[in-house]
Design a protein around this motif. Structure first.
Motif, PDB file in Angstrom:
ATOM      1  N   LYS A  75       0.797  -1.224   0.000  1.00  0.00           N
ATOM      2  CA  LYS A  75       0.000   0.000   0.000  1.00  0.00           C
ATOM      3  C   LYS A  75       0.834   1.281   0.000  1.00  0.00           C
ATOM      4  O   LYS A  75       0.423   2.289  -0.580  1.00  0.00           O
ATOM      5  CB  LYS A  75      -0.946   0.000   1.207  1.00  0.00           C
ATOM      6  CG  LYS A  75      -2.039  -1.054   1.134  1.00  0.00           C
ATOM      7  CD  LYS A  75      -3.052  -0.871   2.258  1.00  0.00           C
ATOM      8  CE  LYS A  75      -4.221  -1.837   2.094  1.00  0.00           C
ATOM      9  NZ  LYS A  75      -5.254  -1.639   3.139  1.00  0.00           N
ATOM     10  N   LEU A  76       1.977   1.257   0.697  1.00  0.00           N
ATOM     11  CA  LEU A  76       2.807   2.462   0.783  1.00  0.00           C
ATOM     12  C   LEU A  76       4.269   2.046   0.904  1.00  0.00           C
ATOM     13  O   LEU A  76       4.894   2.183   1.956  1.00  0.00           O
ATOM     14  CB  LEU A  76       2.379   3.297   1.991  1.00  0.00           C
ATOM     15  CG  LEU A  76       2.531   4.824   1.873  1.00  0.00           C
ATOM     16  CD1 LEU A  76       1.666   5.367   0.747  1.00  0.00           C
ATOM     17  CD2 LEU A  76       2.139   5.494   3.189  1.00  0.00           C
ATOM     18  N   PRO A  77       4.851   1.513  -0.183  1.00  0.00           N
ATOM     19  CA  PRO A  77       6.175   0.877  -0.115  1.00  0.00           C
ATOM     20  C   PRO A  77       7.332   1.799   0.247  1.00  0.00           C
ATOM     21  O   PRO A  77       8.340   1.344   0.753  1.00  0.00           O
ATOM     22  CB  PRO A  77       6.344   0.302  -1.526  1.00  0.00           C
ATOM     23  CG  PRO A  77       5.429   1.102  -2.388  1.00  0.00           C
ATOM     24  CD  PRO A  77       4.254   1.447  -1.522  1.00  0.00           C
ATOM     25  N   ASN A  78       7.196   3.082   0.024  1.00  0.00           N
ATOM     26  CA  ASN A  78       8.317   3.998   0.271  1.00  0.00           C
ATOM     27  C   ASN A  78       8.225   4.726   1.609  1.00  0.00           C
ATOM     28  O   ASN A  78       9.028   5.613   1.892  1.00  0.00           O
ATOM     29  CB  ASN A  78       8.405   5.023  -0.861  1.00  0.00           C
ATOM     30  CG  ASN A  78       8.701   4.367  -2.207  1.00  0.00           C
ATOM     31  OD1 ASN A  78       9.524   3.457  -2.283  1.00  0.00           O
ATOM     32  ND2 ASN A  78       8.017   4.817  -3.250  1.00  0.00           N
ATOM     33  N   SER A  79       7.254   4.342   2.423  1.00  0.00           N
ATOM     34  CA  SER A  79       7.063   5.019   3.697  1.00  0.00           C
ATOM     35  C   SER A  79       8.058   4.527   4.741  1.00  0.00           C
ATOM     36  O   SER A  79       8.355   3.333   4.829  1.00  0.00           O
ATOM     37  CB  SER A  79       5.634   4.784   4.195  1.00  0.00           C
ATOM     38  OG  SER A  79       5.479   5.300   5.497  1.00  0.00           O
ATOM     39  N   LYS A  80       8.554   5.454   5.566  1.00  0.00           N
ATOM     40  CA  LYS A  80       9.436   5.100   6.674  1.00  0.00           C
ATOM     41  C   LYS A  80       8.645   4.767   7.941  1.00  0.00           C
ATOM     42  O   LYS A  80       9.214   4.311   8.929  1.00  0.00           O
ATOM     43  CB  LYS A  80      10.391   6.258   6.977  1.00  0.00           C
ATOM     44  CG  LYS A  80      11.395   6.541   5.869  1.00  0.00           C
ATOM     45  CD  LYS A  80      12.334   7.667   6.268  1.00  0.00           C
ATOM     46  CE  LYS A  80      13.366   7.941   5.177  1.00  0.00           C
ATOM     47  NZ  LYS A  80      14.278   9.052   5.549  1.00  0.00           N
ATOM     48  N   VAL A  81       7.338   4.989   7.883  1.00  0.00           N
ATOM     49  CA  VAL A  81       6.482   4.752   9.039  1.00  0.00           C
ATOM     50  C   VAL A  81       5.630   3.506   8.861  1.00  0.00           C
ATOM     51  O   VAL A  81       5.468   2.703   9.787  1.00  0.00           O
ATOM     52  CB  VAL A  81       5.576   5.977   9.305  1.00  0.00           C
ATOM     53  CG1 VAL A  81       4.559   5.678  10.405  1.00  0.00           C
ATOM     54  CG2 VAL A  81       6.413   7.183   9.668  1.00  0.00           C
ATOM     55  N   ALA A  82       5.095   3.335   7.664  1.00  0.00           N
ATOM     56  CA  ALA A  82       4.177   2.226   7.411  1.00  0.00           C
ATOM     57  C   ALA A  82       4.832   0.890   7.752  1.00  0.00           C
ATOM     58  O   ALA A  82       5.965   0.621   7.373  1.00  0.00           O
ATOM     59  CB  ALA A  82       3.743   2.235   5.949  1.00  0.00           C
ATOM     60  N   GLY A  83       4.106   0.073   8.490  1.00  0.00           N
ATOM     61  CA  GLY A  83       4.604  -1.230   8.910  1.00  0.00           C
ATOM     62  C   GLY A  83       5.462  -1.193  10.146  1.00  0.00           C
ATOM     63  O   GLY A  83       5.766  -2.237  10.726  1.00  0.00           O
ATOM     64  N   GLU A  84       5.869   0.016  10.576  1.00  0.00           N
ATOM     65  CA  GLU A  84       6.760   0.148  11.732  1.00  0.00           C
ATOM     66  C   GLU A  84       6.283   1.204  12.716  1.00  0.00           C
ATOM     67  O   GLU A  84       7.045   1.663  13.567  1.00  0.00           O
ATOM     68  CB  GLU A  84       8.179   0.492  11.267  1.00  0.00           C
ATOM     69  CG  GLU A  84       8.806  -0.559  10.365  1.00  0.00           C
ATOM     70  CD  GLU A  84      10.219  -0.180   9.928  1.00  0.00           C
ATOM     71  OE1 GLU A  84      10.656   0.939  10.273  1.00  0.00           O
ATOM     72  OE2 GLU A  84      10.870  -0.987   9.263  1.00  0.00           O
TER      73      GLU A  84
END
Length: 692
Positions: free
Chosen positions: A619-628
């Motif tokens: 959904k948001l592969p370049n995010s530094k927050v998503a998933g973490e």
């Protein structure tokens, strides 16, 4: 953070745990000065634990024997039966943390899982490693087991560690038969390079004379200190004639003989000095017969190479029965075995990689027990004075006593001193270290009334009305914080949230960078602590208010050593959705980024994209927050309050809060349904907030 502890866990007995412990200790002691050894659970506290004795003596640890263990099996079963597994883990965790205060590294060795009587208790080692924040070393035995059985054990263990978020430092398969090694290595190749194989070395299982003399409590007739490490590879009972007996003796055998058999004894002495016969390990005299004086004279008069002579009062049959129950031990003076074991260990692992891994391995696990201990430690560093205006409540008094006994904060109670003392005595509590202020008669009342009058006279309040207001305990306590008589206040067990928050808004006010008081909950999951905001105060914040909640929550996270990765939550992720609600979250995200470039923040994000890396990668592969994400900002109170309660109830998470943020000085609100632990945690958090 660097690895500060390792936990060695074995599935079965006699897998060589001590050999691996020794090998790792060798590495640690060459790199780190202050290393502790800790066995959370031992077999029986009335019997000296051999592993503790060995490691303590060999490495000259600056620890008492009692510091090296937690409980024995009997105590463990009793605690679990009466108070539950969490209580056991909590008590062992506290013992572990006391060691951590004094040592740079702690090497833990668990008890074999097979020793637990209940299958439900067999995961204790993993749960302890999880709560200690330790990476784990798992040991599996290949003795009399097929490669498929070993493979299945390792697969199960791997899944277990993954489910608990415990870093697997390394795995060892011990007692590997050399002829089966190629098949086993091929079967387990998918786990390489995280697995090491320790081949079976029969020498490590050989008894020594010290093993025998200690177990049998044998009397030493002719015996030197060096004889302790003599190997004993078998037993021979001398019941035949001399000629037949001499055909039976073998290298390193222990010969069991009646002291009356002077013919056998003389033959043994002769064979010992003969180049044609195997050299026995020792002679054990059995029965209550005495050696003749002439035989004693011969034995004691032997020069150079002497046969060790021992004796016990049991007959030959009973002696053999006892000998069959003697097991080999690794001892500090077992130089041969130690050299062999360390050689095997060094040859079986990549020493350089192992050392480097100790330096860089990280554990991000934070269990509820760990977080609560962290609160105690952070509060203790700089003791603050917390005022509690609801002293008539039993929960408040019980929490206050805990705080005072653990010496993590000073406590001020408001109310009538005689009533408070009487109430606490009836409850069996000791709150003698608390300061008690009868606020309705206090000398501070006049000062506080004038201060409040100056603050609020533009609102039309009179001095008399100010006095009436200050008699209210929450107002008095809030003014104590404002004027520096206390560092923080906790209330709400008996009062409404409005009664707690209104005085703080009127007296203490918000910090310069925010205009909004908001709240967060610490959501303590099994292996991590997340921050949820705002789930208690602001019903439907606009974009600007939402950005302020996010900034305050990120700052709270940092205060408690949680790296803030802020997820601005909505029903869509990225640019995929539109609408008033999602646009509000998108705007709030932009405001946060413009005001605080130091923060990692992203939004709008759906909850699954915020916590699940696999979903985030789509959904948001370049995010530094998503998933973490570690800080979750909900778009409105309805969503936040329902989510925190759903997570709390469905996952068993510990929810600590609401914790207020945005005020110049810490004031925190309790739920009227709070528990003693809730009060305790809130006091600790308030004390920590006061350290800003």
């Amino acid at each position: 953070m660097k690895v500060q502890s390792l936990y060695i866990s074995a599935l079965h007995k006699n897998v060589g745990s001590l050999f691996i412990t020794m090998g790792i200790m060798e590495i640690l002691k060459t790199k780190i000065d202050k290393v502790a050894f800790f066995r959370p659970i031992i077999f029986d506290k009335n019997i000296k634990d051999k592993d503790i004795e060995f490691i303590s003596q060999k490495y000259k640890l600056d620890m008492s024997y009692e510091e090296c263990y937690g409980f024995d099996l009997g105590e463990v079963e009793s605690i679990i039966a009466s108070k539950g597994l969490d209580e056991l883990i909590t008590q062992l965790f506290e013992k572990f943390k006391k060691l951590q205060e004094r040592y740079e590294f702690i090497l833990c060795e668990g008890i074999a899982r097979s020793l637990f009587t209940s299958n439900s208790n067999q995961n204790i080692n993993a749960l302890l490693a999880q709560n200690f924040g330790s990476s784990i070393i798992s040991i599996f035995s290949a003795k009399e087991r097929s490669s498929q059985e070993i493979y299945e054990d390792i697969s199960i263990e791997k899944q277990n560690l993954l489910s608990l978020d415990i870093p697997c430092f390394s795995m060892f398969v011990s007692r590997v038969d050399e002829k089966n090694f190629p098949e086993l290595e091929n079967k387990l190749k998918e786990y390489s390079p995280n697995i090491s194989f320790l081949k079976e070395l029969p020498e490590l299982d050989v008894l020594t004379l010290e093993d025998i003399t200690e177990t049998l409590e044998a009397k030493k007739i002719v015996f030197s200190q060096n004889d302790n490490v003599r190997a004993v590879r078998g037993f021979v009972v001398a019941s035949l004639g001399v000629d037949d007996f001499l055909q039976e003796i073998k290298e390193d055998a222990l010969v069991i003989v009646d002291a009356k058999r002077s013919d056998i004894i003389l033959a043994l002495i002769a064979s010992f000095y003969s180049k044609e016969y195997p050299k026995i390990s020792a002679v054990l005299f059995v029965g209550d017969s005495e050696l003749s004086q002439s035989l004693k004279k011969i034995i004691l008069g032997l020069h150079e190479y002497k046969i060790p002579f021992l004796s016990i009062e049991d007959d030959a049959f009973e002696s053999v029965k006892k000998l069959l129950n003697v097991y080999p031990r690794l001892r500090v003076n077992s130089e041969r075995k130690i050299a062999l074991a360390l050689g095997l260990f060094s040859a079986s692992i990549d020493m350089a990689a192992f050392e480097q891994k100790i330096k860089v391995q990280k554990s991000d696990v934070m269990t509820p027990i760990m977080f609560q201990y962290k609160l105690f430690e952070m509060a203790r560093k700089k003791k603050k004075n917390i005022v509690l205006p609801e002293s008539s409540d039993e929960r408040i008094l019980r929490a206050a006593e805990i705080v005072l006994r653990r010496d993590v904060a000073d406590i001020t109670l408001l109310g009538k001193a005689d009533e408070i003392r009487e109430h606490s005595l009836k409850l069996g509590l000791d709150i003698s270290k608390a300061t008690i202020i009868e606020h309705e008669k206090s000398e501070l009342l006049e000062e506080f009334s004038h201060s409040f009058y100056e603050m609020r006279k533009h609102k039309g309040i009179t001095l008399e009305a100010s006095r009436d207001t200050m008699i209210h305990s929450t107002y008095f306590a809030t003014m104590m914080v404002h004027l520096g008589y206390a560092d923080g206040m906790v209330s709400g067990a008996l009062h409404s949230s409005a009664d707690t928050i209104r005085p703080s808004l009127q007296i203490i006010k918000t910090t310069s960078d925010v205009e909004l008081v908001s709240s967060i909950f610490f959501m303590c999951l099994k292996t991590k602590v997340l921050i949820y905001g705002d789930c208690a105060l602001n019903q439907n914040p606009n974009a600007k208010e939402l950005s302020q909640i996010a900034i305050s929550s990120a700052d709270t996270a940092r205060l408690f050593d949680i790296v803030p990765k802020v997820a601005m939550l909505s029903y869509s992720t990225g640019e995929s959705g539109s609408g008033v609600d999602v646009d509000k979250v998108r705007e709030a995200t932009m405001i946060v980024k413009s005001l605080r470039s130091d923060l990692e923040v992203d939004g709008p994000l759906q909850y699954d994209a915020a916590v699940d890396k696999s979903v985030a990668s789509i959904k948001l592969p370049n995010s530094k927050v998503a998933g973490e994400a570690s800080v979750f900002i909900f778009p409105d109170l309805n969503t936040g309050n329902n989510t925190y309660k759903a997570v709390q109830r469905s996952s068993g998470a510990l929810a600590i809060g609401p914790i207020l943020q945005g005020l110049k000085k810490p004031i925190n609100d309790l739920s009227r349904g709070c528990t003693v632990d809730d009060v305790l945690n809130t006091i600790l958090i308030t004390a920590i907030q006061a350290n800003i």
